[in-house]
Design a protein around this motif. Sequence first.
Motif, short mmCIF file in Angstrom:
data_model
loop_
_atom_site.label_atom_id
_atom_site.label_comp_id
_atom_site.label_asym_id
_atom_site.label_seq_id
_atom_site.Cartn_x
_atom_site.Cartn_y
_atom_site.Cartn_z
N VAL A 102 -30.81 21.18 40.47
CA VAL A 102 -30.78 19.95 41.24
C VAL A 102 -30.65 20.36 42.70
CG1 VAL A 102 -29.57 17.79 41.69
CG2 VAL A 102 -29.68 18.70 39.36
N GLY A 103 -31.68 20.10 43.48
CA GLY A 103 -31.68 20.56 44.87
C GLY A 103 -31.67 22.08 44.88
N ALA A 104 -30.74 22.66 45.61
CA ALA A 104 -30.65 24.12 45.69
C ALA A 104 -29.64 24.68 44.69
CB ALA A 104 -30.24 24.52 47.10
N GLN A 105 -28.96 23.81 43.95
CA GLN A 105 -27.89 24.23 43.04
C GLN A 105 -28.40 24.31 41.60
OE1 GLN A 105 -24.57 24.86 44.11
NE2 GLN A 105 -24.46 25.77 42.11
N THR A 106 -28.07 25.40 40.91
CA THR A 106 -28.43 25.55 39.51
C THR A 106 -27.18 25.34 38.66
OG1 THR A 106 -30.16 27.12 40.07
CG2 THR A 106 -29.43 27.10 37.79
N PHE A 107 -27.31 24.48 37.66
CA PHE A 107 -26.21 24.15 36.75
C PHE A 107 -26.54 24.67 35.36
CE2 PHE A 107 -26.25 20.85 40.00
CZ PHE A 107 -24.95 20.87 40.43
N THR A 108 -25.52 25.01 34.59
CA THR A 108 -25.68 25.38 33.20
C THR A 108 -25.09 24.26 32.35
OG1 THR A 108 -25.49 27.71 33.78
CG2 THR A 108 -25.17 27.14 31.46
N VAL A 109 -25.94 23.68 31.50
CA VAL A 109 -25.53 22.53 30.69
C VAL A 109 -25.42 22.96 29.23
CG1 VAL A 109 -26.13 20.19 29.96
CG2 VAL A 109 -26.75 20.98 32.25
N THR A 110 -24.31 22.59 28.59
CA THR A 110 -24.10 22.84 27.17
C THR A 110 -23.66 21.53 26.52
OG1 THR A 110 -23.34 25.06 27.69
CG2 THR A 110 -22.85 24.25 25.50
N ARG A 111 -24.29 21.18 25.41
CA ARG A 111 -23.88 19.97 24.68
C ARG A 111 -23.44 20.41 23.29
NH1 ARG A 111 -28.14 15.36 24.32
NH2 ARG A 111 -29.15 16.76 22.86
N SER A 112 -22.22 20.04 22.93
CA SER A 112 -21.73 20.33 21.59
C SER A 112 -21.58 19.01 20.84
CB SER A 112 -20.41 21.09 21.64
OG SER A 112 -19.43 20.31 22.27
N VAL A 113 -21.84 19.09 19.56
CA VAL A 113 -21.81 17.90 18.72
C VAL A 113 -20.99 18.22 17.48
CG1 VAL A 113 -23.23 16.28 17.39
CG2 VAL A 113 -24.11 17.23 19.52
N SER A 114 -20.10 17.33 17.12
CA SER A 114 -19.34 17.49 15.88
C SER A 114 -19.21 16.12 15.23
CB SER A 114 -17.97 18.10 16.15
OG SER A 114 -17.21 17.27 16.99
N VAL A 115 -18.98 16.15 13.95
CA VAL A 115 -18.84 14.91 13.18
C VAL A 115 -17.42 14.86 12.64
CG1 VAL A 115 -19.65 13.63 11.14
CG2 VAL A 115 -21.28 14.91 12.54
N GLY A 116 -16.87 13.69 12.63
CA GLY A 116 -15.53 13.55 12.11
C GLY A 116 -15.15 12.09 11.97
N GLN A 117 -13.88 11.91 11.72
CA GLN A 117 -13.31 10.58 11.65
C GLN A 117 -12.15 10.56 12.63
OE1 GLN A 117 -12.69 10.44 7.33
NE2 GLN A 117 -14.23 8.83 7.26
N PRO A 118 -11.70 9.39 13.06
CA PRO A 118 -10.62 9.35 14.03
C PRO A 118 -9.47 10.28 13.63
CG PRO A 118 -11.47 7.16 13.66
CD PRO A 118 -12.16 8.06 12.66
N GLY A 119 -9.16 11.22 14.50
CA GLY A 119 -8.10 12.18 14.26
C GLY A 119 -8.51 13.39 13.45
N LEU A 120 -9.77 13.50 13.05
CA LEU A 120 -10.21 14.60 12.20
C LEU A 120 -11.64 14.98 12.56
CD1 LEU A 120 -9.80 16.36 9.62
CD2 LEU A 120 -10.75 14.44 8.33
N THR A 121 -11.86 16.25 12.82
CA THR A 121 -13.22 16.75 13.07
C THR A 121 -13.59 17.67 11.93
OG1 THR A 121 -12.85 16.64 15.44
CG2 THR A 121 -14.68 18.00 14.71
N PHE A 122 -14.77 17.46 11.37
CA PHE A 122 -15.22 18.27 10.24
C PHE A 122 -15.71 19.63 10.72
CE2 PHE A 122 -16.38 13.93 8.36
CZ PHE A 122 -15.11 13.77 7.85
#
Length: 172
Positions: A102-122
Amino acid sequence: MTTAKLFAAVTGHLRRALNTQSDNATTERSEGGFTLIEVVVSFTLLIIIGSTVMVGIGNGIHASNATRVRTTASNVARDYIEQARSMSPAQVTAISPTSVKVGAQTFTVTRSVSVGQPGLTFAAGVTCATAPNQTGLYNSLLPLMLYITVTVSWNGASAPARSDTALACVSA
């Protein structure tokens, strides 16, 4: 002469002598301009004040640039979150570190995805479609959620920008 008169006469002579010397010093000084010491002290004060102002301006510019880059990184994270929200939960996947410029700046983007229920991630690899089948922790009374975290980092960042959201695992 009495002592009082003698004292008054001597005091008067001393006063006149001091006033004459003081007047001569004032006259000589006003005719001579500033002394070298006054010029050096004034110049030193000017340098100190000027340096302080320049340091303050430099710090302000640095802080402004850092804020601008962090705001841009937050906007990039928000864009990736909005992109994920526009997809059906089955299509949302994790993203390996990706470079975005973006412009003169380079960014590193990471997207993590997890599935769970409120209070619990599988465990990793569980998706919205497979959660009820792959885990014994599934509670049919609680909604399945897709937890998405986007992290944006860049060179010189003290801490990355991060954005989180949760989507219900229901296909639209």
